[in-house]
Design a protein around this motif. Structure first.
Motif, PDB file in Angstrom:
ATOM      1  N   TYR A 121      -4.151  -6.691   5.870  1.00 31.86           N
ATOM      2  CA  TYR A 121      -4.819  -6.413   5.031  1.00 31.86           C
ATOM      3  C   TYR A 121      -5.161  -6.765   3.111  1.00 31.86           C
ATOM      4  O   TYR A 121      -5.010  -6.462   2.337  1.00 31.86           O
ATOM      5  CB  TYR A 121      -5.211  -4.681   5.288  1.00 31.86           C
ATOM      6  CG  TYR A 121      -6.698  -4.415   4.845  1.00 31.86           C
ATOM      7  CD1 TYR A 121      -7.530  -4.367   6.258  1.00 31.86           C
ATOM      8  CD2 TYR A 121      -7.154  -3.508   3.696  1.00 31.86           C
ATOM      9  CE1 TYR A 121      -8.803  -3.803   5.794  1.00 31.86           C
ATOM     10  CE2 TYR A 121      -8.025  -2.584   3.506  1.00 31.86           C
ATOM     11  CZ  TYR A 121      -8.887  -3.092   4.620  1.00 31.86           C
ATOM     12  OH  TYR A 121     -10.036  -2.331   4.444  1.00 31.86           O
ATOM     13  N   PHE A 178       0.794  -1.264   0.020  1.00 31.75           N
ATOM     14  CA  PHE A 178       0.063   0.381  -0.170  1.00 31.75           C
ATOM     15  C   PHE A 178       1.434   1.406   0.088  1.00 31.75           C
ATOM     16  O   PHE A 178       1.345   1.475   0.842  1.00 31.75           O
ATOM     17  CB  PHE A 178      -0.972   0.324   1.434  1.00 31.75           C
ATOM     18  CG  PHE A 178      -1.785  -0.889   1.517  1.00 31.75           C
ATOM     19  CD1 PHE A 178      -2.857  -0.623   0.892  1.00 31.75           C
ATOM     20  CD2 PHE A 178      -1.418  -2.302   2.019  1.00 31.75           C
ATOM     21  CE1 PHE A 178      -4.211  -2.043   0.987  1.00 31.75           C
ATOM     22  CE2 PHE A 178      -2.207  -3.260   1.630  1.00 31.75           C
ATOM     23  CZ  PHE A 178      -3.823  -3.266   1.158  1.00 31.75           C
ATOM     24  N   ARG A 229      -9.881  -7.041   7.318  1.00 29.60           N
ATOM     25  CA  ARG A 229      -8.100  -7.222   8.806  1.00 29.60           C
ATOM     26  C   ARG A 229      -8.111  -8.522   9.095  1.00 29.60           C
ATOM     27  O   ARG A 229      -8.739  -8.931  10.436  1.00 29.60           O
ATOM     28  CB  ARG A 229      -7.998  -5.961   9.130  1.00 29.60           C
ATOM     29  CG  ARG A 229      -6.773  -5.369   9.809  1.00 29.60           C
ATOM     30  CD  ARG A 229      -7.138  -4.215  10.892  1.00 29.60           C
ATOM     31  NE  ARG A 229      -7.071  -4.320  11.971  1.00 29.60           N
ATOM     32  CZ  ARG A 229      -7.220  -4.358  13.117  1.00 29.60           C
ATOM     33  NH1 ARG A 229      -7.243  -3.267  12.974  1.00 29.60           N
ATOM     34  NH2 ARG A 229      -8.365  -4.957  14.052  1.00 29.60           N
ATOM     35  N   THR A 262      -4.226  -1.350   7.334  1.00 32.42           N
ATOM     36  CA  THR A 262      -2.747  -2.298   6.307  1.00 32.42           C
ATOM     37  C   THR A 262      -1.621  -2.475   7.039  1.00 32.42           C
ATOM     38  O   THR A 262      -1.293  -3.676   6.162  1.00 32.42           O
ATOM     39  CB  THR A 262      -2.896  -1.545   5.045  1.00 32.42           C
ATOM     40  OG1 THR A 262      -2.059  -0.179   5.221  1.00 32.42           O
ATOM     41  CG2 THR A 262      -3.910  -0.611   4.678  1.00 32.42           C
TER      42      THR A 262
END
Length: 408
Positions: free
Chosen positions: A335, A157, A381, A184
Motif C-alpha cells: 500500500y 503501518f 494497493r 496495507t
C-alpha cells in the motif's frame, strides 16, 4: 410510481461495491476492446489453483452423493477440524459447538455485524480497511468511525491506539481488527492489539476480528492471534477466518465464525435465514484442507513463493519516482503512498489508476476503494498474487508511463 424501484431501502441504495471486482470487470473490458494483455495487481486472491488433495476430497463427496443440505453451522467433522486447528495454533480451547461454518469469511463478518449493530451505533474501524466492515455497518443503520493508521516508510503501518480511544463515544458498539491487514500488508504489533483489547474490555465493547491472512506472515515477524492473546475471548470477541487465502479456495466460499455458545445459538438462527447452510461439497474439502499434512505443505510453499514475489515488487516499485514504498510483512499486498507522484502528474488517485488501466493495461486499486480519508486519496494497493514476470512487466509499464508523462 414503480414499487420495485422506489421502495428499495436507502441503506441498500447507498451500498458501495468492492472495487477489486469492479476493476476485474474493467480489465476484461479493456483487454477485449483494445486487444491487449492487461496485468492486474487488483483482486486479492492467490493465483495458484486449489491444491489437488482438496479437490479430490470434494470429488469423493460428489461420488458419494453428499450433495444435499447440511446442518446450518456446518458438518460436525469440519467444526471439529476448525476447533482443532485453532487450538493447535493458538491454544484457544475452542469447542466445536462454538464454531459456525459460513459461506466465506465475508458472510461471517456479515453475521457478526448484523447481529450487533443497531441504528445509530458506531463501529470503530482502523483506516484504511477492507470495505465490507464499513458497508455492512452502514447497511444496518450504524456509522463507521475511521481511525487512520500511523504510517512511515521506515516502520510501515501501526494501529493508532490513542486515536481509537479518543474516538470512543457513548454510541460506540464495536471495534474491528483485521490482522494481518488488508490493504496495507502489515502485521500489527501484539502490544498494540492488546491495548485495543484492553480499551474494549474497559468500555464493554464488542471486538470483531478478521484473521483471514493469518498464515501469510514473512521472515521473523511475530504474529499473535487474538485467540492466543486473550484467554477470555468468549466474553467480547467474535472471531472470523476462512479457507480462501491459506488454501487458495476463494471460489469455494467457505469461512467460519467462532464465539461463545450463548451467542452461536442466535447467530445460527440468523445464518439459517440468510443461507441455510454452507455448500456441502466444499465442507468436505475444508476438512481435507485442515486435516491433511499435504495441504499445509502446499500452503507453506505458496507463502514462500509470495514472499519472493513481495521482494521483487518492493525492489521494482522503488524505481518509480514519487512513490513511498514499505515492504510489508504480511498478507499479499503493498500500500504505497503515491501523493508526491500524484502531485507531479497533476492527478487524483482515481484518475491515476484509470489512466494506468486505459492507457497502459495495468490494474492498480485506488486507495479510495479502502478509505474515505487521506489514507485513500494518497495511497494505492498492489496485490502481488501474480507471476514474478508479470510483476516486473506491470511495474515497468507504470515506470515508463510516468517517465513519459513527466518528459523524462
Amino acid at each position: 410510481m414503480n414499487p420495485i424501484d422506489d421502495y428499495i431501502k436507502n441503506e441498500v441504495k447507498e451500498l458501495m461495491g468492492e472495487s477489486a471486482f469492479t476493476y476485474l470487470a474493467k480489465a476484461r473490458e479493456v483487454s477485449e476492446r483494445k486487444g491487449i494483455r492487461v496485468i492486474s495487481f487488483g483482486i486479492g486472491q492467490p493465483d495458484l489453483p486449489t491444491f489437488p488433495n482438496i479437490i479430490n476430497a470434494a470429488k469423493r463427496a460428489l461420488d458419494e452423493g453428499f450433495t444435499g443440505y447440511t446442518e446450518t453451522p456446518g458438518i460436525k467433522e469440519l467444526r471439529e477440524a476448525v476447533a482443532d486447528y485453532l487450538n493447535h495454533r493458538y491454544q484457544a480451547k475452542v469447542l466445536p459447538e462454538e464454531v459456525i461454518v459460513t459461506t466465506g469469511t465475508k458472510t461471517a463478518i456479515f453475521l457478526a455485524l448484523s447481529a450487533y449493530v443497531r441504528p445509530g451505533d458506531e463501529v470503530i474501524i482502523p483506516d484504511p480497511s477492507y470495505p465490507a466492515y464499513a458497508e455492512i455497518t452502514k447497511f444496518n443503520g450504524g456509522k463507521p468511525i475511521y481511525v487512520p493508521l500511523k504510517f512511515s516508510v521506515e516502520d510501515g503501518f501501526r494501529l493508532d491506539v490513542e486515536g481509537i480511544e479518543g474516538a470512543l463515544t457513548d454510541k460506540t458498539r464495536a471495534v474491528v481488527i483485521n490482522n494481518p491487514h488488508n490493504p496495507t500488508g502489515t502485521v500489527f504489533d501484539a502490544r498494540d492489539v492488546m491495548k485495543v483489547l484492553d480499551i474494549a474490555k474497559d468500555h464493554r465493547l464488542l471486538v470483531i476480528v478478521d484473521e483471514i491472512y493469518d498464515n501469510f506472515v514473512y521472515e521473523d515477524t511475530v504474529f499473535k492471534g487474538i485467540l492466543e492473546l486473550e484467554p477470555e475471548w468468549r466474553k467480547y470477541i467474535i472471531y472470523t477466518n476462512g479457507f480462501s487465502k491459506t488454501f487458495s479456495m476463494t471460489g469455494w466460499r467457505l469461512g467460519y465464525l467462532v464465539t461463545s455458545r450463548d451467542v452461536v445459538k442466535y447467530l445460527e438462527r440468523l445464518a439459517t435465514n440468510v443461507y441455510s447452510c454452507p455448500p456441502s461439497i466444499a465442507q468436505w474439502a475444508g476438512v481435507e484442507a485442515l486435516r491433511s499434512g499435504m495441504s499445509w505443505r502446499e500452503s507453506r510453499r505458496m507463502v514462500e513463493l509470495f514472499r519472493r514475489r513481495r521482494d521483487v515488487m518492493y525492489e521494482e516499485l522503488r524505481k518509480i519516482p514519487g512513490i513511498e514504498v514499505w515492504r510489508g510483512n504480511g498478507a499479499f499486498y503493498m500500500y504505497p503512498r503515491v501523493a508526491p507522484l500524484l502531485n507531479k502528474l497533476s492527478m487524483d488517485v482515481e484518475s491515476f489508476t484509470n489512466w494506468l488501466l486505459e492507457d497502459h493495461g495495468v490494474v492498480v486499486l485506488p486507495g479510495t476503494a479502502f478509505s474515505e480519508t487521506r489514507m485513500g486519496r494518497e495511497f494505492v494497493r498492489f496485490s502481488y498474487a501474480l507471476d514474478e514476470g508479470d510483476i516486473r512487466e506491470g511495474v515497468r509499464r507504470i515506470l515508463n508511463a510516468v517517465m513519459q508523462r513527466l518528459g523524462k
